[in-house]
Motif scaffolding. Structure first.
Motif, PDB file in Angstrom:
ATOM      1  N   SER A 127       0.835  -1.598  -0.147  1.00 50.65           N
ATOM      2  CA  SER A 127      -0.129   0.502   0.441  1.00 50.65           C
ATOM      3  C   SER A 127       1.311   1.518   0.070  1.00 50.65           C
ATOM      4  N   VAL A 128       1.847   1.209   0.649  1.00 46.96           N
ATOM      5  CA  VAL A 128       3.374   2.545   0.474  1.00 46.96           C
ATOM      6  C   VAL A 128       3.392   1.744  -0.903  1.00 46.96           C
ATOM      7  N   LEU A 129       4.027   0.955  -1.076  1.00 51.74           N
ATOM      8  CA  LEU A 129       4.584   0.756  -2.249  1.00 51.74           C
ATOM      9  C   LEU A 129       3.846   1.572  -3.749  1.00 51.74           C
ATOM     10  N   ALA A 130       2.205   0.932  -3.573  1.00 53.15           N
ATOM     11  CA  ALA A 130       1.681   1.981  -4.461  1.00 53.15           C
ATOM     12  C   ALA A 130       1.309   3.066  -4.879  1.00 53.15           C
ATOM     13  N   SER A 131       2.055   4.188  -3.812  1.00 53.26           N
ATOM     14  CA  SER A 131       2.346   6.092  -4.732  1.00 53.26           C
ATOM     15  C   SER A 131       3.538   6.235  -4.561  1.00 53.26           C
ATOM     16  N   LYS A 132       3.743   6.610  -6.186  1.00 55.29           N
ATOM     17  CA  LYS A 132       4.657   6.971  -6.833  1.00 55.29           C
ATOM     18  C   LYS A 132       5.893   7.530  -5.877  1.00 55.29           C
ATOM     19  N   THR A 133       5.020   8.997  -5.107  1.00 54.40           N
ATOM     20  CA  THR A 133       5.879   9.758  -4.615  1.00 54.40           C
ATOM     21  C   THR A 133       6.462   9.267  -3.607  1.00 54.40           C
ATOM     22  N   LEU A 134       5.695   8.299  -2.259  1.00 60.54           N
ATOM     23  CA  LEU A 134       6.408   7.331  -1.536  1.00 60.54           C
ATOM     24  C   LEU A 134       7.463   6.616  -1.702  1.00 60.54           C
TER      25      LEU A 134
ATOM     26  N   PHE B 202      12.473  -4.431   2.133  1.00 58.32           N
ATOM     27  CA  PHE B 202      12.310  -5.910   1.863  1.00 58.32           C
ATOM     28  C   PHE B 202      10.090  -5.559   1.631  1.00 58.32           C
ATOM     29  N   SER B 203       9.928  -6.589   0.852  1.00 62.35           N
ATOM     30  CA  SER B 203       8.933  -6.391   0.631  1.00 62.35           C
ATOM     31  C   SER B 203       8.065  -8.061   0.767  1.00 62.35           C
ATOM     32  N   SER B 204       7.230  -8.524   0.074  1.00 62.65           N
ATOM     33  CA  SER B 204       6.396  -9.912  -0.053  1.00 62.65           C
ATOM     34  C   SER B 204       5.708 -10.096  -1.642  1.00 62.65           C
ATOM     35  N   GLY B 205       5.820 -11.697  -1.635  1.00 64.88           N
ATOM     36  CA  GLY B 205       5.151 -11.589  -2.367  1.00 64.88           C
ATOM     37  C   GLY B 205       3.525 -11.622  -2.173  1.00 64.88           C
ATOM     38  N   ASP B 206       3.237 -11.908  -1.072  1.00 67.93           N
ATOM     39  CA  ASP B 206       1.687 -11.332  -0.655  1.00 67.93           C
ATOM     40  C   ASP B 206       1.356 -10.083  -0.535  1.00 67.93           C
ATOM     41  N   ALA B 207       2.627  -9.035  -0.738  1.00 67.00           N
ATOM     42  CA  ALA B 207       2.280  -7.981  -0.429  1.00 67.00           C
ATOM     43  C   ALA B 207       1.541  -7.348  -2.140  1.00 67.00           C
ATOM     44  N   PHE B 208       2.557  -7.818  -2.863  1.00 66.68           N
ATOM     45  CA  PHE B 208       2.382  -7.834  -4.372  1.00 66.68           C
ATOM     46  C   PHE B 208       1.315  -7.871  -4.809  1.00 66.68           C
ATOM     47  N   ALA B 209       1.041  -9.165  -4.076  1.00 70.25           N
ATOM     48  CA  ALA B 209      -0.838 -10.091  -4.940  1.00 70.25           C
ATOM     49  C   ALA B 209      -1.930  -9.097  -4.322  1.00 70.25           C
ATOM     50  N   ASP B 210      -2.087  -8.521  -3.197  1.00 71.51           N
ATOM     51  CA  ASP B 210      -2.614  -7.492  -1.935  1.00 71.51           C
ATOM     52  C   ASP B 210      -2.748  -6.116  -3.301  1.00 71.51           C
ATOM     53  N   ALA B 211      -1.501  -5.988  -3.558  1.00 73.85           N
ATOM     54  CA  ALA B 211      -1.588  -4.780  -4.855  1.00 73.85           C
ATOM     55  C   ALA B 211      -2.047  -5.018  -5.758  1.00 73.85           C
TER      56      ALA B 211
END
Length: 195
Positions: A11-18, A37-46
């Motif tokens: 949800s943070v990575l979704a913002s271009k500015t952030l 770091f992030s996770s595959g699950d986080a990417f799947a949710d986004a």
């Protein structure tokens, strides 16, 4: 010794500015202050577009793909529990999550600090004011070249980082006056109302 891991929710990575600020600050601190770091699950949710996901995977220090199940956190929803499991598996020191994450969890019981992008960027600014200045110069150069670009502090306000936006504005004012920017974040943090 490895730099502290900052686990970033999608949800943070979704913002271009952030994401620009996080990646640029990591770069301008030589990756010694924190790694991302992030996770595959986080990417799947986004549900990022394929090109954005590919770019993010290349820019992040690591993507946690497999991690053991952990007990459900008291008060956590399923997304918070998955973030927690990935953060623990990556030995994260910080978790940077969107507003509302971990809202019902006793974060004092977690093995890492939970931050919004705003509080994490303020933490970085308090430690490396010169890196913030370097990113500001780059952002201002880009704003001058690209018609319609927002000033750095305005983009941060729009991205939900009011404290860091104020910090960046004060940095800009000091830079224009030829004054030191050291201690600006510390002073703002001291002035901030508790809570």
């Amino acid at each position: 010794m490895r730099a502290p891991v900052a686990f970033v929710d999608a949800s943070v990575l979704a913002s271009k500015t952030l994401r620009e600020w996080l990646f640029l600050l990591r770069h301008h601190t030589g990756g010694g202050l924190f790694v991302l770091f992030s996770s595959g699950d986080a990417f799947a949710d986004a549900q990022f577009s394929a090109p954005l996901e590919e770019r993010l995977r290349a820019l992040l220090n690591d993507i946690v793909a497999d991690y053991p199940e952990v007990p459900t956190l008291q008060g956590a929803d399923e997304h918070d529990t998955r973030i927690h499991a990935a953060a623990v598996a990556s030995n994260a020191i910080y978790v940077i999550a969107g507003d509302g994450r971990f809202a019902n969890v006793d974060t004092d019981q977690l093995p890492y600090e939970v931050h919004t992008a705003d509080t994490f960027l303020m933490l970085v600014a308090a430690n490396v004011a010169d890196a913030v200045d370097t990113v500001i110069h780059g952002q201002l150069d880009r704003a001058r070249r690209a018609e319609g670009s927002k000033q750095p502090h305005r983009a941060l306000e729009d991205a939900g980082c009011p404290e860091f936006a104020q910090c960046v504005l004060k940095h800009m004012q000091s830079i224009f006056k030829g004054e030191s920017t050291q201690g600006i974040a510390d002073r703002l943090l001291l002035e901030a109302p508790a809570g």
